[in-house]
Motif scaffolding. Sequence first.
Motif, PDB file in Angstrom:
ATOM      1  N   PHE A 241       0.806  -1.174   0.073  1.00 26.90           N
ATOM      2  CA  PHE A 241       0.285  -0.114  -0.031  1.00 26.90           C
ATOM      3  C   PHE A 241       0.868   1.102  -0.008  1.00 26.90           C
ATOM      4  O   PHE A 241       0.237   2.326  -0.049  1.00 26.90           O
ATOM      5  N   GLN A 242       2.165   1.063   0.043  1.00 28.99           N
ATOM      6  CA  GLN A 242       2.870   2.327   0.058  1.00 28.99           C
ATOM      7  C   GLN A 242       3.083   2.459  -1.368  1.00 28.99           C
ATOM      8  O   GLN A 242       3.473   3.833  -1.460  1.00 28.99           O
ATOM      9  N   ALA A 243       2.839   1.866  -2.211  1.00 32.50           N
ATOM     10  CA  ALA A 243       3.027   2.385  -3.908  1.00 32.50           C
ATOM     11  C   ALA A 243       1.878   3.398  -3.998  1.00 32.50           C
ATOM     12  O   ALA A 243       0.791   3.261  -3.374  1.00 32.50           O
ATOM     13  N   PRO A 244       1.855   4.290  -4.848  1.00 33.38           N
ATOM     14  CA  PRO A 244       0.942   5.032  -5.324  1.00 33.38           C
ATOM     15  C   PRO A 244      -0.422   4.423  -5.691  1.00 33.38           C
ATOM     16  O   PRO A 244      -0.120   3.394  -6.409  1.00 33.38           O
TER      17      PRO A 244
ATOM     18  N   TYR B  60       7.357  -3.409  -4.503  1.00 30.77           N
ATOM     19  CA  TYR B  60       7.734  -2.904  -3.013  1.00 30.77           C
ATOM     20  C   TYR B  60       7.346  -4.064  -2.016  1.00 30.77           C
ATOM     21  O   TYR B  60       8.395  -3.788  -1.140  1.00 30.77           O
TER      22      TYR B  60
ATOM     23  N   PHE C  53      -4.500   7.485   4.652  1.00 30.20           N
ATOM     24  CA  PHE C  53      -4.034   8.227   3.800  1.00 30.20           C
ATOM     25  C   PHE C  53      -3.146   7.646   2.653  1.00 30.20           C
ATOM     26  O   PHE C  53      -2.297   7.078   3.172  1.00 30.20           O
ATOM     27  N   ARG C  54      -3.468   7.811   1.346  1.00 25.26           N
ATOM     28  CA  ARG C  54      -2.560   7.284   0.386  1.00 25.26           C
ATOM     29  C   ARG C  54      -2.351   8.322  -0.777  1.00 25.26           C
ATOM     30  O   ARG C  54      -3.115   9.179  -0.830  1.00 25.26           O
ATOM     31  N   GLN C  55      -0.950   7.905  -1.120  1.00 15.48           N
ATOM     32  CA  GLN C  55      -0.721   8.839  -2.408  1.00 15.48           C
ATOM     33  C   GLN C  55      -1.531   8.712  -3.409  1.00 15.48           C
ATOM     34  O   GLN C  55      -1.925   7.502  -3.855  1.00 15.48           O
TER      35      GLN C  55
ATOM     36  N   SER D 124       7.960   4.928   8.186  1.00  9.56           N
ATOM     37  CA  SER D 124       7.482   4.880   6.791  1.00  9.56           C
ATOM     38  C   SER D 124       6.068   5.633   6.800  1.00  9.56           C
ATOM     39  O   SER D 124       5.879   6.131   5.319  1.00  9.56           O
TER      40      SER D 124
ATOM     41  N   SER E 202       2.532  10.516   5.798  1.00 13.04           N
ATOM     42  CA  SER E 202       1.141   9.912   5.319  1.00 13.04           C
ATOM     43  C   SER E 202       0.185  10.830   5.994  1.00 13.04           C
ATOM     44  O   SER E 202      -0.962  10.731   5.888  1.00 13.04           O
TER      45      SER E 202
ATOM     46  N   PRO F 275      -1.391  14.456   7.377  1.00 15.22           N
ATOM     47  CA  PRO F 275      -1.640  16.049   6.970  1.00 15.22           C
ATOM     48  C   PRO F 275      -0.632  16.620   7.512  1.00 15.22           C
ATOM     49  O   PRO F 275      -0.331  17.578   6.926  1.00 15.22           O
TER      50      PRO F 275
ATOM     51  N   SER G 109       8.726   6.048  -4.191  1.00 16.78           N
ATOM     52  CA  SER G 109       8.774   6.612  -2.907  1.00 16.78           C
ATOM     53  C   SER G 109      10.086   6.421  -2.216  1.00 16.78           C
ATOM     54  O   SER G 109      10.637   5.098  -2.607  1.00 16.78           O
TER      55      SER G 109
ATOM     56  N   THR H  20       8.558   4.458   2.075  1.00 17.16           N
ATOM     57  CA  THR H  20       7.920   5.485   2.673  1.00 17.16           C
ATOM     58  C   THR H  20       6.401   5.793   2.007  1.00 17.16           C
ATOM     59  O   THR H  20       6.108   5.755   0.815  1.00 17.16           O
ATOM     60  N   LEU H  21       5.336   5.945   2.719  1.00 21.25           N
ATOM     61  CA  LEU H  21       4.312   6.257   2.467  1.00 21.25           C
ATOM     62  C   LEU H  21       3.948   7.803   2.558  1.00 21.25           C
ATOM     63  O   LEU H  21       4.208   8.463   3.333  1.00 21.25           O
ATOM     64  N   ARG H  22       3.620   8.605   1.227  1.00 22.31           N
ATOM     65  CA  ARG H  22       3.407   9.901   1.245  1.00 22.31           C
ATOM     66  C   ARG H  22       1.989  10.462   1.345  1.00 22.31           C
ATOM     67  O   ARG H  22       1.142   9.724   0.529  1.00 22.31           O
ATOM     68  N   PHE H  23       1.876  11.360   1.846  1.00 18.39           N
ATOM     69  CA  PHE H  23       0.543  11.893   1.983  1.00 18.39           C
ATOM     70  C   PHE H  23      -0.069  12.502   0.965  1.00 18.39           C
ATOM     71  O   PHE H  23       0.581  13.211   0.255  1.00 18.39           O
ATOM     72  N   ALA H  24      -1.212  12.238   0.260  1.00 18.83           N
ATOM     73  CA  ALA H  24      -1.892  12.955  -0.860  1.00 18.83           C
ATOM     74  C   ALA H  24      -3.313  13.274  -0.437  1.00 18.83           C
ATOM     75  O   ALA H  24      -4.118  12.459  -0.113  1.00 18.83           O
TER      76      ALA H  24
END
Lengths: 210, 208
Positions: free
Chosen positions: A56-59, A89, A208-210, B65, B69, B71, B165, B203-207
């Motif tokens: 789930f870390q992938a976009p 991943y 929250f995910r990218q 990681s 994610s 805000p 990421s 890593t998990l990025r917030f969107a």
Amino acid sequence: MRRRRRRGDDAQAVLETALVIPILLFLVCNFIAVMVQVTVQEQLNSATALAAQSRFQAPENAIDPSGTRCCGAPGMSLATAGLPTGCRYAAETFYGTMTTYTGLLHWLRATLCTSGGDSGNAAIPPMQPVAYAGSPSNAEVSCDIGSIKPGGTVIPGYVDRALNPPAGLNVVTCSASASLDFADTPLAWGVFWTPTLHAQAEALPPPFRQ
Amino acid sequence: MGGEFEGVVRPRRMRRSRRGQALVEFAVVLPLFLFCLLGALDAGLWAVQTSAEVSAVEQAAMVASSAGSSPTSETAPDAHAVLTSISGRLRSALFGTTIKSWCTTNASGDCAPDATQRCPTTPAEVQDVDGPRVVVVCVSEADPPACATPPPGQVAPYPPGCEDSPMITVRVVGFVASFVPPGFGPGASGFELPANISATTHTLRFAP
């Protein structure tokens, strides 16, 4: 007569020592082997859990495009080049985490193999995980995608966008099994068993995910 | 006469030699017994401590990681923040061992942002810097290569993985105190238990 008895006593003491020391060392070897097994099992659980989570870390739009099948082509290296992002991943996380004790133990490496695909409308039947062609038969790691019905039942093997819009994917189950081989360690002197380890982990999407 | 003499003296000699034999046996068996006992105790302790380290590192990797994610944060946390999240779990298992974060601290005591900061890879490296019976928690981030225009015959994104990421690695490394007290082993760290556990994930990025 007495000299003979004394010689007999000495022989008995030597015999006792010759019997007790190997038994003692055998017990110590096996005790250490069990401790090592427990430790590697912990490591396997951890690597599997992180691998499941990392899909789930992938976009979001990079996970499991239509027809995803994460098993590599025959002869493909552990670098996992060419795999879909979510699968890659998971593979990179698993092998990045499963790094310790590989020197101490003869860890049989395997590659990640993931099955499943995006059915889009649930018409395509679930696919079963297929072993990676280069994987040793006793050391396989697989991550299976799946959908969850409203009642909570997991449908393994495929993504159902109709059931779980818009992404479809809402559960990942990773499992890994491997056998430990003590043959290359000093423990091989007293350890004659090859334990098989198994770990399984499920992950749900983070908020929250990218 | 000779027979009487033999009858009186030999049992005494024999008793003395038996006592001597028992002493020799005891002197041989005691170190072996202690070696086995301490070895078994240390193996048990090592398994318990490693188990705690593995679960702590897993938790730390998830914390590190997913830091971006939420805000309210967009970057991975530093080693201090990660250590805070797992220190309770580590301290209960690693008794007699100092637990520190591995980073360069700035004036306010936080980890200074330093792109070149690298994690120690062996327990000996930690011991050289921080001394015996110290375990450090280290967080390092590896960024993917920069994307470029693909050459003819190659597909975007190029090079492969350039849109990934960053990968984050959390490592717990150092020498842990064992049941054998310092000074009884061969050298300062003779019976300390090595710890070197790491977890790596994207890593998990917030969107929004």
